[in-house]
Design an enzyme around this catalytic site. Structure first.
Site, PDB file in Angstrom:
ATOM      1  N   SER A 142       0.594  -1.378   0.163  1.00  0.00           N
ATOM      2  CA  SER A 142      -0.111  -0.159   0.284  1.00  0.00           C
ATOM      3  C   SER A 142       1.279   1.599  -0.160  1.00  0.00           C
ATOM      4  O   SER A 142       1.798   0.967  -1.262  1.00  0.00           O
ATOM      5  CB  SER A 142      -0.950  -0.027   1.332  1.00  0.00           C
ATOM      6  OG  SER A 142      -1.550   1.408   1.265  1.00  0.00           O
ATOM      7  N   HIS A 143       0.288   2.329   0.924  1.00  0.00           N
ATOM      8  CA  HIS A 143       1.429   3.284   1.214  1.00  0.00           C
ATOM      9  C   HIS A 143       2.347   3.606   1.655  1.00  0.00           C
ATOM     10  O   HIS A 143       3.524   3.852   1.757  1.00  0.00           O
ATOM     11  CB  HIS A 143       1.164   4.085   2.226  1.00  0.00           C
ATOM     12  CG  HIS A 143       0.138   3.854   3.219  1.00  0.00           C
ATOM     13  ND1 HIS A 143      -0.653   2.542   3.383  1.00  0.00           N
ATOM     14  CD2 HIS A 143       1.079   3.862   4.789  1.00  0.00           C
ATOM     15  CE1 HIS A 143      -0.825   2.388   5.178  1.00  0.00           C
ATOM     16  NE2 HIS A 143       0.359   2.499   5.493  1.00  0.00           N
TER      17      HIS A 143
ATOM     18  N   ASP B  46      -2.672   6.416  -3.922  1.00  0.00           N
ATOM     19  CA  ASP B  46      -1.253   5.977  -2.645  1.00  0.00           C
ATOM     20  C   ASP B  46      -0.423   4.501  -3.352  1.00  0.00           C
ATOM     21  O   ASP B  46      -1.350   4.591  -4.735  1.00  0.00           O
ATOM     22  CB  ASP B  46      -2.586   4.996  -1.262  1.00  0.00           C
ATOM     23  CG  ASP B  46      -2.868   3.966  -1.452  1.00  0.00           C
ATOM     24  OD1 ASP B  46      -3.468   3.186  -1.977  1.00  0.00           O
ATOM     25  OD2 ASP B  46      -2.860   3.313  -0.759  1.00  0.00           O
TER      26      ASP B  46
ATOM     27  N   ASP C 100      -1.154   1.555  -3.980  1.00  0.00           N
ATOM     28  CA  ASP C 100      -1.830   0.420  -4.492  1.00  0.00           C
ATOM     29  C   ASP C 100      -3.571   0.511  -5.363  1.00  0.00           C
ATOM     30  O   ASP C 100      -4.295   0.024  -5.149  1.00  0.00           O
ATOM     31  CB  ASP C 100      -2.179  -0.978  -3.814  1.00  0.00           C
ATOM     32  CG  ASP C 100      -3.030  -0.482  -2.242  1.00  0.00           C
ATOM     33  OD1 ASP C 100      -2.597   0.562  -1.555  1.00  0.00           O
ATOM     34  OD2 ASP C 100      -3.763  -1.399  -1.670  1.00  0.00           O
TER      35      ASP C 100
ATOM     36  N   ASP D 272      -6.089   2.542  -3.269  1.00  0.00           N
ATOM     37  CA  ASP D 272      -7.064   2.781  -2.752  1.00  0.00           C
ATOM     38  C   ASP D 272      -7.294   3.174  -1.776  1.00  0.00           C
ATOM     39  O   ASP D 272      -8.130   4.108  -0.812  1.00  0.00           O
ATOM     40  CB  ASP D 272      -7.221   1.383  -1.699  1.00  0.00           C
ATOM     41  CG  ASP D 272      -6.346   1.642  -0.989  1.00  0.00           C
ATOM     42  OD1 ASP D 272      -5.350   1.785  -0.735  1.00  0.00           O
ATOM     43  OD2 ASP D 272      -6.198  -0.195  -0.102  1.00  0.00           O
ATOM     44  N   ARG D 273      -6.558   4.440  -1.686  1.00  0.00           N
ATOM     45  CA  ARG D 273      -6.428   6.406  -1.100  1.00  0.00           C
ATOM     46  C   ARG D 273      -7.014   7.122  -1.861  1.00  0.00           C
ATOM     47  O   ARG D 273      -5.923   6.835  -2.808  1.00  0.00           O
ATOM     48  CB  ARG D 273      -5.285   5.956   0.444  1.00  0.00           C
ATOM     49  CG  ARG D 273      -4.902   4.951   1.513  1.00  0.00           C
ATOM     50  CD  ARG D 273      -4.008   5.207   1.880  1.00  0.00           C
ATOM     51  NE  ARG D 273      -3.828   3.805   2.947  1.00  0.00           N
ATOM     52  CZ  ARG D 273      -3.778   4.574   3.850  1.00  0.00           C
ATOM     53  NH1 ARG D 273      -2.771   5.599   4.880  1.00  0.00           N
ATOM     54  NH2 ARG D 273      -3.128   3.577   5.081  1.00  0.00           N
TER      55      ARG D 273
ATOM     56  N   LYS E 218     -11.579   0.182  -0.020  1.00  0.00           N
ATOM     57  CA  LYS E 218     -11.687   1.543  -0.635  1.00  0.00           C
ATOM     58  C   LYS E 218     -11.205   1.641  -1.842  1.00  0.00           C
ATOM     59  O   LYS E 218     -10.417   0.480  -2.478  1.00  0.00           O
ATOM     60  CB  LYS E 218     -10.734   2.165   0.519  1.00  0.00           C
ATOM     61  CG  LYS E 218      -9.680   1.904   0.700  1.00  0.00           C
ATOM     62  CD  LYS E 218      -8.182   2.588   1.914  1.00  0.00           C
ATOM     63  CE  LYS E 218      -7.513   2.389   2.402  1.00  0.00           C
ATOM     64  NZ  LYS E 218      -7.318   0.755   2.881  1.00  0.00           N
TER      65      LYS E 218
HETATM   66  C1  VG1 Z   1      -3.791   1.688   8.210  1.00  0.00           C
HETATM   67  C2  VG1 Z   1      -4.205   2.643   8.408  1.00  0.00           C
HETATM   68  C3  VG1 Z   1      -5.586   1.681   8.404  1.00  0.00           C
HETATM   69  C4  VG1 Z   1      -6.237   1.703   6.667  1.00  0.00           C
HETATM   70  C5  VG1 Z   1      -4.692   0.317   6.786  1.00  0.00           C
HETATM   71  C6  VG1 Z   1      -4.395   0.305   5.147  1.00  0.00           C
HETATM   72  O1  VG1 Z   1      -3.632   1.038   8.650  1.00  0.00           O
HETATM   73  O2  VG1 Z   1      -4.822   3.594   9.752  1.00  0.00           O
HETATM   74  O3  VG1 Z   1      -7.024   3.140   8.685  1.00  0.00           O
HETATM   75  O4  VG1 Z   1      -7.243   0.455   7.121  1.00  0.00           O
HETATM   76  O5  VG1 Z   1      -3.544   1.061   7.247  1.00  0.00           O
HETATM   77  O6  VG1 Z   1      -5.073   0.942   4.780  1.00  0.00           O
HETATM   78  P1  VG1 Z   1      -2.770   0.795  10.681  1.00  0.00           P
HETATM   79  O7  VG1 Z   1      -3.086  -0.325  11.140  1.00  0.00           O
HETATM   80  O8  VG1 Z   1      -1.600   0.936  10.193  1.00  0.00           O
HETATM   81  O9  VG1 Z   1      -3.271   1.960  11.370  1.00  0.00           O
HETATM   82  V1  VG1 Z   1      -3.629   0.494   2.645  1.00  0.00           V
HETATM   83  O10 VG1 Z   1      -4.211   1.743   2.362  1.00  0.00           O
HETATM   84  O11 VG1 Z   1      -2.386   0.251   3.534  1.00  0.00           O
HETATM   85  O12 VG1 Z   1      -4.425  -0.426   2.455  1.00  0.00           O
HETATM   86 CO    CO Z   2      -3.274   1.152   0.559  1.00  0.00          CO
END
Ligand code: VG1
Ligand code: CO
Length: 543
Positions: free
Chosen positions: A113-114, A277, A279, A281-282, A376
């Site tokens: 992801s990010h 981001d 992937d 989704d953000r 998302k």
């Molecule tokens: C973080 C965010 C959470 C989100 C998750 C995955 O998790 O706070 O809201 O769902 O990333 O997002 P954490 O446990 O680090 O707070 V992504 O864009 O990785 O799929």
């Molecule tokens: Co993501």
């Protein structure tokens, strides 16, 4: 070419977190590590025989190699078909859509992801179930148990599959179906939103900047915004996906999407700014000279969704993660619809979406989405915002200020303390946890605590209970603080402090966010002692 059974050993720590398994890339590249996890996925779902899966990732370093390994393992495990994005690329929402469109048995998404990508950065693998959503805790727990139990994995010893051309290829008995990563997704967006209206908006000179952050949404945003909607060439910047995201964090927030923020607050700012981001989704939404907090974004989308064709009939209910601000709760109340509060992580929205109880969902962490997929969806949020802007013929600033005047404003911020020693982070959590019971009814630095708990979620659809989802203290007047540990970090522990303060208006709606939250920040330090225990004077990231 043949199926070979390779011996493996139990590998520790293969516990999927908030969003699949995330580790440093070299960890994933250890012999047998990825294979172990993939075999654990197949075993946890009663095998892959005869099944169809979707496969793709955000294009980060090791994406291509991992995709080949997974294809060969799927073939060796007897899968019938794998639908894979060309070049092994799929954004998370596009993968979710394909899983649903083809009614497959699930999908494997390669992404952290990010988190940054590269040989020394992060990699990740997540399994999505046939509804298109992230595996629920029952499944991730089963994967974890399998990963510690299995002793062998099956591998199909063959040359790499050519994923560069669209079409079908055989890998042993299995069909590999290479598809365009963008087209089905773009077609779905055309159904949900008024593309004709958006074309007119852009034709009339509406200027936009979309920062793809060298991540997966580049091709999606270019096709949809520039090619289909006629936004000016160059609307999408950093649109070429790179294995290391150009060395940055593909995290759409004011800190990591600094260039976009500077432009949107600069002298010649476009009308609308957005970023996505790694992937896809953000999303981050920025107007000319105004930043939209994700919690506010969710509230505005809920209040205005009916302006887009896909939501013309109104929305059935909304859901937000617990740390997300209560701004959307006020909209739900005004609309007379249900508002659900779930733990952090998209997987908790799945049951509510599947049961038709909610239409829109969101998280404070720049995630918004709807029942069109089970993830998302960054570009979806951008298009819904654009559709609303076009229908209302108002700027982002106007939409937001009118919204606050009507519903009040939930000032909101998240403070992240990254890469803390695990013991220190736990000490902070324990400091607050130990005081939760005695807080209700007491006054801390002039603020009266009304309630405090360690959030536990009771899923109204399947009755499952998820405890220990974050410490929260609610104060009189609508202020709140929440403290939890990240489940996606790969270095030490990340502590997240979420701060909220409600102002009903009409006065005080245009205040500075951090200054307005200062009393809540002071109470948080008093109760949890982050600076005292960790020695950190300021957070690493403020969003
Ligand atoms: C973080 C965010 C959470 C989100 C998750 C995955 O998790 O706070 O809201 O769902 O990333 O997002 P954490 O446990 O680090 O707070 V992504 O864009 O990785 O799929
Ligand atoms: Co993501």
């Amino acid at each position: 070419m043949s199926v070979i059974i390779r011996e493996t050993r139990a590998i520790e720590g293969q516990k999927p977190g908030t969003s699949g398994l995330r580790k440093k890339t070299p960890v994933f590249m250890q012999p047998g590590y990825l294979e172990n996890f993939v075999q654990a996925i197949f075993n946890a779902i009663d095998g892959a025989r005869g099944k169809t899966f979707v496969l793709g990732g955000d294009g980060r370093f090791f994406n291509d190699r991992a995709a080949q390994v997974i294809l060969k393992m799927a073939a060796a495990n007897g899968a019938a078909r794998v639908i894979v994005g060309q070049g092994a690329i799929l954004s998370t929402p596009a993968a979710s859509h394909l899983i649903r469109l083809h009614q497959t048995d699930g999908g494997i998404i390669l992404s952290a992801s990010h988190n940054p990508g590269g040989p020394d950065e992060d990699f990740g693998v997540k399994f999505n179930t046939p509804n298109g959503g992230p595996a629920p805790e029952s499944v991730t727990q089963a994967i974890y148990e399998e990963s510690g139990r299995l002793r062998e994995y099956a591998f199909f010893d063959a040359a790499d599959v050519d994923l560069s051309r669209i079409g079908e290829i055989r890998l042993g008995e299995m069909i590999v179906q290479v598809v365009d990563p963008v087209s089905d997704y773009a077609a779905m967006m055309e159904k949900l939103f008024d593309f004709a209206k958006l074309r007119t908006l852009f034709a009339n000179g509406f200027r936009m900047r979309f920062d793809a952050m060298h991540a997966v949404t580049g091709p999606y945003a270019t096709e949809i915004l520039e090619h289909r909607l006629g936004a000016a060439p160059g609307t999408v910047v950093n649109g070429r996906p790179l294995p290391d995201f150009g060395g940055g964090h593909p995290d759409p927030n004011p800190v990591w999407a600094r260039a976009l923020m500077d432009e949107m607050f600069g002298p010649d700012a476009p009308d609308f700014g957005a970023a996505s981001d790694g992937d896809g989704d953000r999303n981050m939404i920025v107007g000319r000279g105004i930043y939209v907090s994700p919690s506010d974004s969710l509230a505005v989308l809920a209040a205005n969704a009916h302006l887009a064709p896909g939501y013309r009939g109104g929305i059935r209910g909304v859901a937000r993660s617990m740390p997300t601000s209560a701004a959307v709760d006020r909209v739900a109340r005004a609309l007379g619809i249900a508002c659900h509060e779930t733990p952090t992580g998209w997987k908790f929205f799945g049951n509510l979406l599947d049961a038709g109880q909610v239409t829109l969902c969101g998280e404070e962490s720049f995630g918004t989405g709807s029942d069109h997929v089970r993830e998302k969806d960054g570009l979806w949020a951008v298009l819904l915002w654009l559709n609303i802007v076009a229908e209302r013929a108002e700027s982002v600033t106007e939409i937001l200020t009118i919204h606050w005047r009507e519903h009040g404003r939930n000032y909101y911020s998240r403070h992240d303390y990254e890469a803390l020693p695990a013991a220190q982070a736990e000490e902070v959590m324990q400091a607050l946890r130990s005081r939760l019971g005695s807080l209700p009814g007491t006054e801390v630095q002039g603020m009266v605590a009304e309630a405090a708990d360690d959030f536990a979620y009771h899923d109204p659809v399947d009755g499952s209970v998820s405890a220990g989802q974050g410490l929260r203290v609610m104060f009189a007047g609508g202020s709140r603080l929440v403290l939890r540990l990240s489940g996606t970090g790969t270095e030490g522990a990340t502590l997240r402090l979420y701060l909220e303060h409600f102002v009903a208006g009409p006065e005080g709606l245009a205040g500075d966010v951090q200054a307005t939250l200062a009393p809540v920040i002071a109470v948080a330090e008093d109760l949890a002692g982050i600076a005292r225990i960790t020695g950190r004077k300021t957070p690493d990231v403020i969003t």
